[in-house]
Design an enzyme around this catalytic site. Structure first.
Site, mmCIF file in Angstrom:
data_model
loop_
_atom_site.group_PDB
_atom_site.id
_atom_site.type_symbol
_atom_site.label_atom_id
_atom_site.label_comp_id
_atom_site.label_asym_id
_atom_site.label_seq_id
_atom_site.Cartn_x
_atom_site.Cartn_y
_atom_site.Cartn_z
ATOM 1 N N TYR A 1 -14.854 4.534 9.326
ATOM 2 C CA TYR A 1 -13.051 4.379 9.401
ATOM 3 C C TYR A 1 -12.606 5.368 11.049
ATOM 4 O O TYR A 1 -12.465 4.268 11.437
ATOM 5 C CB TYR A 1 -12.780 5.109 8.058
ATOM 6 C CG TYR A 1 -11.375 5.301 8.390
ATOM 7 C CD1 TYR A 1 -10.363 4.063 8.732
ATOM 8 C CD2 TYR A 1 -10.708 6.987 8.594
ATOM 9 C CE1 TYR A 1 -9.116 4.489 8.396
ATOM 10 C CE2 TYR A 1 -9.289 6.812 8.528
ATOM 11 C CZ TYR A 1 -8.196 5.586 8.221
ATOM 12 O OH TYR A 1 -7.179 5.702 8.103
ATOM 13 N N GLY B 1 0.410 -0.933 -0.269
ATOM 14 C CA GLY B 1 0.112 0.266 0.261
ATOM 15 C C GLY B 1 0.776 1.350 0.280
ATOM 16 O O GLY B 1 2.248 1.166 -0.258
ATOM 17 N N GLN B 2 0.157 2.449 0.661
ATOM 18 C CA GLN B 2 1.187 3.564 -0.083
ATOM 19 C C GLN B 2 1.679 3.708 1.255
ATOM 20 O O GLN B 2 3.016 4.498 0.995
ATOM 21 C CB GLN B 2 0.120 5.175 0.445
ATOM 22 C CG GLN B 2 0.379 6.244 -0.204
ATOM 23 C CD GLN B 2 0.051 7.576 0.654
ATOM 24 O OE1 GLN B 2 -1.609 7.544 1.159
ATOM 25 N NE2 GLN B 2 0.128 8.768 -0.084
ATOM 26 N N ASP C 1 1.382 -8.877 1.763
ATOM 27 C CA ASP C 1 0.178 -8.190 1.954
ATOM 28 C C ASP C 1 -0.728 -8.787 1.263
ATOM 29 O O ASP C 1 -0.498 -10.874 0.396
ATOM 30 C CB ASP C 1 0.231 -7.463 0.422
ATOM 31 C CG ASP C 1 -0.524 -5.937 0.126
ATOM 32 O OD1 ASP C 1 -2.139 -6.359 0.033
ATOM 33 O OD2 ASP C 1 0.186 -5.397 0.781
ATOM 34 N N ARG D 1 -3.143 -8.424 -1.797
ATOM 35 C CA ARG D 1 -3.018 -8.405 -3.347
ATOM 36 C C ARG D 1 -1.203 -8.676 -3.717
ATOM 37 O O ARG D 1 -0.086 -9.035 -2.707
ATOM 38 C CB ARG D 1 -3.140 -6.914 -3.611
ATOM 39 C CG ARG D 1 -2.282 -5.595 -3.060
ATOM 40 C CD ARG D 1 -2.873 -4.675 -3.761
ATOM 41 N NE ARG D 1 -2.797 -2.963 -2.746
ATOM 42 C CZ ARG D 1 -2.876 -2.351 -3.632
ATOM 43 N NH1 ARG D 1 -2.265 -1.556 -4.820
ATOM 44 N NH2 ARG D 1 -2.641 -1.152 -2.264
ATOM 45 N N LYS E 1 -10.713 3.257 13.756
ATOM 46 C CA LYS E 1 -9.628 4.074 14.204
ATOM 47 C C LYS E 1 -9.740 3.910 16.167
ATOM 48 O O LYS E 1 -9.174 3.506 17.108
ATOM 49 C CB LYS E 1 -9.078 4.557 13.832
ATOM 50 C CG LYS E 1 -8.985 4.893 12.529
ATOM 51 C CD LYS E 1 -7.393 3.712 12.504
ATOM 52 C CE LYS E 1 -6.938 3.813 11.163
ATOM 53 N NZ LYS E 1 -5.917 1.875 10.742
HETATM 54 N N1 LIG Z 1 -2.055 7.262 3.440
HETATM 55 C C1 LIG Z 1 -2.784 7.603 4.134
HETATM 56 O O1 LIG Z 1 -3.036 9.796 4.545
HETATM 57 C C2 LIG Z 1 -3.258 7.373 6.292
HETATM 58 C C3 LIG Z 1 -4.074 8.648 7.108
HETATM 59 C C4 LIG Z 1 -3.910 7.984 8.100
HETATM 60 C C5 LIG Z 1 -3.826 6.759 8.389
HETATM 61 N N2 LIG Z 1 -3.612 5.569 7.725
HETATM 62 C C6 LIG Z 1 -3.371 4.334 7.937
HETATM 63 O O2 LIG Z 1 -2.521 3.898 7.957
HETATM 64 C C7 LIG Z 1 -2.324 2.011 7.638
HETATM 65 C C8 LIG Z 1 -1.900 2.392 5.922
HETATM 66 O O3 LIG Z 1 -2.506 2.987 5.209
HETATM 67 P P1 LIG Z 1 -2.494 2.863 3.809
HETATM 68 O O4 LIG Z 1 -2.288 4.219 3.377
HETATM 69 O O5 LIG Z 1 -1.248 2.475 3.307
HETATM 70 O O6 LIG Z 1 -3.305 2.621 3.174
HETATM 71 P P2 LIG Z 1 -3.873 1.532 1.323
HETATM 72 O O7 LIG Z 1 -4.675 1.885 1.771
HETATM 73 O O8 LIG Z 1 -2.858 1.999 0.419
HETATM 74 O O9 LIG Z 1 -2.557 0.376 2.019
HETATM 75 C C9 LIG Z 1 -3.345 -0.906 2.678
HETATM 76 C C10 LIG Z 1 -2.480 -2.211 2.329
HETATM 77 O O10 LIG Z 1 -3.460 -3.623 3.285
HETATM 78 C C11 LIG Z 1 -3.665 -3.908 1.931
HETATM 79 N N3 LIG Z 1 -5.178 -5.210 3.053
HETATM 80 C C12 LIG Z 1 -6.184 -4.681 2.574
HETATM 81 N N4 LIG Z 1 -6.812 -6.125 3.270
HETATM 82 C C13 LIG Z 1 -6.305 -7.546 4.221
HETATM 83 C C14 LIG Z 1 -6.033 -8.131 4.508
HETATM 84 N N5 LIG Z 1 -6.905 -8.723 4.279
HETATM 85 N N6 LIG Z 1 -4.060 -8.782 4.398
HETATM 86 C C15 LIG Z 1 -2.892 -8.288 4.268
HETATM 87 N N7 LIG Z 1 -3.464 -7.133 3.404
HETATM 88 C C16 LIG Z 1 -4.363 -6.633 2.783
HETATM 89 C C17 LIG Z 1 -4.612 -4.186 0.686
HETATM 90 O O11 LIG Z 1 -3.882 -5.139 -0.591
HETATM 91 C C18 LIG Z 1 -2.856 -2.543 0.893
HETATM 92 O O12 LIG Z 1 -1.930 -3.223 -0.255
HETATM 93 C C19 LIG Z 1 -3.807 2.429 7.459
HETATM 94 O O13 LIG Z 1 -4.293 1.798 8.430
HETATM 95 C C20 LIG Z 1 -5.210 3.879 6.832
HETATM 96 O O14 LIG Z 1 -6.250 4.178 8.150
HETATM 97 C C21 LIG Z 1 -3.045 6.391 6.205
#
Ligand SMILES: NC(=O)c1ccc[n+]([C@@H]2O[C@H](COP(=O)([O-])OP(=O)(O)OC[C@H]3O[C@@H](n4cnc5c(N)ncnc54)[C@H](O)[C@@H]3O)[C@@H](O)[C@H]2O)c1
Length: 308
Positions: free
Chosen positions: A138, A7-8, A30, A32, A142
């Site tokens: 969400y 992910g990101q 992951d 995916r 959290k």
């Molecule tokens: N990106 C932001 O701006 C932001 C801000 C606040 C909090 N967060 C938190 O940071 C964390 C990561 O966020 P992100 O932006 O990288 O999200 P993202 O959606 O880009 O990545 C999440 C990853 O989790 C994987 N995933 C989903 N279901 C799964 C499962 N059952 N088993 C294994 N992997 C699985 C997805 O394939 C994806 O690659 C999350 O908890 C999110 O809530 C992100």
């Protein structure tokens, strides 16, 4: 082990951890397929965090000592499928916390979000402890997760650490369906069509952070001495706050003919419920957090890297 490594945040966190601890010592996983930016940089395991037995087997077989749990459904996507968001965000965390307890893992990292705050929280410099009444699934997940982390620390001594990330801006991997994703899309459109249709109103201020700061904050929190971590729910974390209009003005310093139209959708309601800026003085006091990037240095770096 990094769960949600494609992910990101996961891609950049995995690469940063591999630099520090050595490629073989950081296992990416992951649901995916492996993100192409991770190809050839270290081990990868395909894994569903909801499958507790498989996760447990992996932890025992590979001898993991720490887990970074990033798998989640984010704010905007969560509103389209509330049941799934609640299920994944809660059960995924409980699976990891249970295994950490049983296998006596050293440390767990789990991110929370500014989405825990709701319309009744202070809009400016929102403090660590305040009224917290989230209105998205969400945010609810959290906030509940934060208390599970605290519970497992207090009751079972699981050393779980957490940050309430603001909106994160990055150029490497694509964002995952959050309300602050506009601040990433806008750069791609500025460099492409030179026009962006923004899904938030021009004066919507939100707390934001550049990804290098977020990765550094995560690693600094995890490396801080245990006794310095006094907040066992989740730390407020902050760097900058800006609106779509302000980031547009900043981008125009580099791309003068860039234009933006504003067509707010359902994500406006989510954004309106969040604080505009965050007070992260507890993180600064307890483990020395200091951000580096502001709007202008982040914009220059984003444009330079996306052009490359
Ligand atoms: N990106 C932001 O701006 C932001 C801000 C606040 C909090 N967060 C938190 O940071 C964390 C990561 O966020 P992100 O932006 O990288 O999200 P993202 O959606 O880009 O990545 C999440 C990853 O989790 C994987 N995933 C989903 N279901 C799964 C499962 N059952 N088993 C294994 N992997 C699985 C997805 O394939 C994806 O690659 C999350 O908890 C999110 O809530 C992100």
């Amino acid at each position: 082990m990094v769960i949600g490594a494609s992910g990101q945040i996961g891609v950049e966190l995995t690469l940063a951890l591999r630099k520090i601890y050595g490629p073989a010592n950081v296992i990416a996983s992951d649901l995916r397929e492996e993100n192409e930016l991770l190809h050839g940089t270290g081990p990868y395991v395909s894994l569903d965090v909801m499958n507790r037995e498989m996760l447990h087997v992996q932890v025992i077989r590979q001898g993991f000592t720490q887990i970074y749990l990033l798998a989640a459904i984010l704010s905007a996507t969560g509103e389209k499928n509330p049941g799934l968001a609640w299920h994944l965000n809660m059960q995924g965390l409980l699976n990891v916390l249970d295994i950490a307890r049983e296998e006596k893992l050293n440390k767990i990292y789990w991110p929370s979000s500014i989405a825990v705050f709701g319309p009744s929280s202070p809009k400016q410099n929102c403090p660590q402890q305040t009224i917290i009444e989230p209105i998205t699934v969400y945010g609810i997940s959290k906030y509940a997760g934060e208390f599970w982390c605290n519970y497992y620390y207090q009751k079972f001594g699981v050393d779980v650490r957490s940050l309430r990330y603001p909106g994160l801006i990055s150029y490497k991997s694509a964002p995952g369906g959050g309300t602050t994703d506009y601040a990433i899309e806008i750069f791609h459109e500025a460099l492409g069509d030179k026009h962006y249709d923004c899904f938030l109103e021009e004066n919507t201020y939100l707390p934001m952070m550049y990804m290098p700061d977020a990765i550094r904050a995560t690693i600094e929190l995890m490396e801080a001495p245990r006794e310095n971590i006094k907040t066992r729910t989740s730390y407020n974390l902050s760097a900058m706050s800006f609106s779509p209009r302000e980031i547009t003005e900043e981008i125009k310093k580099h791309i003068p003919d860039f234009t933006v139209d504003y067509n707010p959708d359902y994500r406006q309601g989510i954004a309106n419920s969040w604080p505009q800026s965050i007070d992260d003085s507890k993180a600064r006091e307890d483990w020395g957090w200091k951000h580096e990037y502001d709007l202008s240095s982040m914009t220059a770096d984003m444009i330079q890297n996306l052009k490359r």
